[in-house]
Structures are given as structure tokens and as C-alpha cells.
Scaffold this motif. Structure first.
Motif, mmCIF file in Angstrom:
data_model
loop_
_atom_site.group_PDB
_atom_site.id
_atom_site.type_symbol
_atom_site.label_atom_id
_atom_site.label_comp_id
_atom_site.label_asym_id
_atom_site.label_seq_id
_atom_site.Cartn_x
_atom_site.Cartn_y
_atom_site.Cartn_z
ATOM 1 N N ARG A 105 0.785 -1.239 0.000
ATOM 2 C CA ARG A 105 0.000 0.000 0.000
ATOM 3 C C ARG A 105 0.813 1.283 0.000
ATOM 4 O O ARG A 105 1.261 1.750 -1.030
ATOM 5 N N ASP A 106 1.004 1.866 1.181
ATOM 6 C CA ASP A 106 1.656 3.169 1.264
ATOM 7 C C ASP A 106 3.154 3.108 0.991
ATOM 8 O O ASP A 106 3.788 4.147 0.853
ATOM 9 N N SER A 120 2.044 2.936 7.466
ATOM 10 C CA SER A 120 0.914 2.217 8.054
ATOM 11 C C SER A 120 1.433 1.026 8.858
ATOM 12 O O SER A 120 2.527 0.513 8.593
ATOM 13 N N ASN A 123 2.296 -1.741 6.533
ATOM 14 C CA ASN A 123 3.589 -1.553 5.874
ATOM 15 C C ASN A 123 4.719 -1.965 6.819
ATOM 16 O O ASN A 123 5.662 -2.654 6.420
ATOM 17 N N THR A 153 2.770 1.916 17.243
ATOM 18 C CA THR A 153 1.630 2.261 16.401
ATOM 19 C C THR A 153 0.782 3.298 17.127
ATOM 20 O O THR A 153 0.326 3.074 18.239
ATOM 21 N N GLU A 163 -5.627 7.773 9.961
ATOM 22 C CA GLU A 163 -5.461 6.327 10.072
ATOM 23 C C GLU A 163 -4.383 6.013 11.109
ATOM 24 O O GLU A 163 -3.521 6.850 11.376
ATOM 25 N N ARG A 165 -0.893 4.852 12.479
ATOM 26 C CA ARG A 165 0.382 5.075 11.801
ATOM 27 C C ARG A 165 1.538 4.735 12.728
ATOM 28 O O ARG A 165 1.372 4.676 13.942
#
Length: 179
Positions: A105-106, A120, A123, A153, A163, A165
């Protein structure tokens, strides 16, 4: 002449108020209320600044978590996106290469500024195997790395914005201190 003198006095008064007094007052309030943030949110290790929690840094070693790609090569003086369209061949090739390295994704695309310090949790989790292999870690140490990802996190801001992170710099510093 009288109007000129009045204008000059107003100019001097406004210069003192808006150019000196107000900025000094705001700096003092900022220092008192948000001392760490006013100084750039610096992260220190052994009383030495090693980075800012607000700006991404380039980590290239296979034994570290990698931030999102940066079109600005993590240079805060020239932040910005690549402005490449999804059909751009250079971007397609870069994304395909990142996919072969296990990015998710990111981790495939650069952030808008190229300086986003967060990734994320997905990730970060996808990078654990690479780090375990590069550092030749045991199963117990692998579990520690997973626990660090969970520990670092951060949730949504105020419980509903954005979101979850993970700050890459903080996570890498914790990784170095624990292993």
C-alpha cells in the motif's frame, strides 16, 4: 509636515507592535505551552538530535524499517510530489520494483510532500521479515520486533481523524536500542 509626522509615528508604533512585540509574545507562549514542538519536534539519542518526528529520514539498510518513498529524496528544503501520472512508465517501473521488495500500500507511492515520517502498521508488519533476515534474529527477537511495531503504532488523532500510523524514526531508534 504634520501629516507626515503622524504617519511616521503610526508606522513606528505598528512596527514595534506587529514586528516585535507580537512575534515575541507568540514565541514565548509557544515555548511555554509547546516547548518540544516549537523547536522542531526533535528526537534525541544520548542528548544529540538525530532527527525530527515530523520529517521522514532516509533509511537504506536492510535491517531498518523504511519510510514511504520520497520524490524529494527526503530533503526538507525541496519537498514535493513527483507529479507523475499513474500511466507514467517511470512510476510504473518504480512501483513494480517496490512490489518485488515486498512493499505494500503506502510503501508503493511517495507521499504528497515526500517527507511523511509515518507508515501504516501493515507496511511496518510487511517489513519485519526483511529486518529479521538482515539482522539474523532469532524467533524470540522476531517477536520483539513485532511487539515494537505494535508499541509504536499511534492511533487515529483524537480517536477519529486519519489512520493508525507508525513513526519510522522512533521505531528504528527503538529497534536499535532493543537489539
Amino acid at each position: 509636515m504634520k501629516n507626515w509626522l503622524i504617519g511616521f509615528r503610526v508606522f513606528i508604533a505598528l512596527t514595534v507592535v506587529t514586528g516585535l512585540a507580537y512575534p515575541l509574545l507568540m514565541t514565548g507562549v509557544g515555548q511555554a505551552a509547546f516547548s518540544g514542538k516549537v523547536r522542531g519536534s526533535l528526537v534525541t539519542k544520548h542528548d544529540v538530535a538525530v532527527g525530527s518526528e515530523l520529517l521522514a529520514q532516509k533509511f537504506v539498510g536492510r535491517g531498518y524499517f523504511w519510510p514511504r518513498p520520497s520524490a524529494a529524496d527526503y530533503n526538507g528544503a525541496s519537498s514535493g510530489a513527483s507529479n507523475m501520472s499513474p500511466t507514467n512508465e517511470v512510476l510504473k517501473k518504480a512501483v513494480a520494483e517496490r512490489q518485488t521488495q515486498g512493499a505494500v500500500r503506502d510503501g508503493l507511492y511517495a507521499s504528497g510532500s515526500g517527507l511523511d515520517p509515518h507508515i501504516s502498521p501493515a507496511n511496518a508488519s510487511a517489513q519485519i521479515e526483511r529486518i529479521v533476515t538482515a539482522r539474523n534474529l532469532t524467533q524470540q527477537q522476531r517477536e520483539l520486533v513485532s511487539a515494537l511495531v505494535q508499541e509504536y503504532t499511534e492511533g487515529r488523532q483524537w480517536g477519529f481523524m486519519g489512520e493508525p500510523r507508525v513513526n519510522v524514526l522512533k521505531l528504528n531508534l527503538a529497534l536499535d536500542s532493543k537489539l
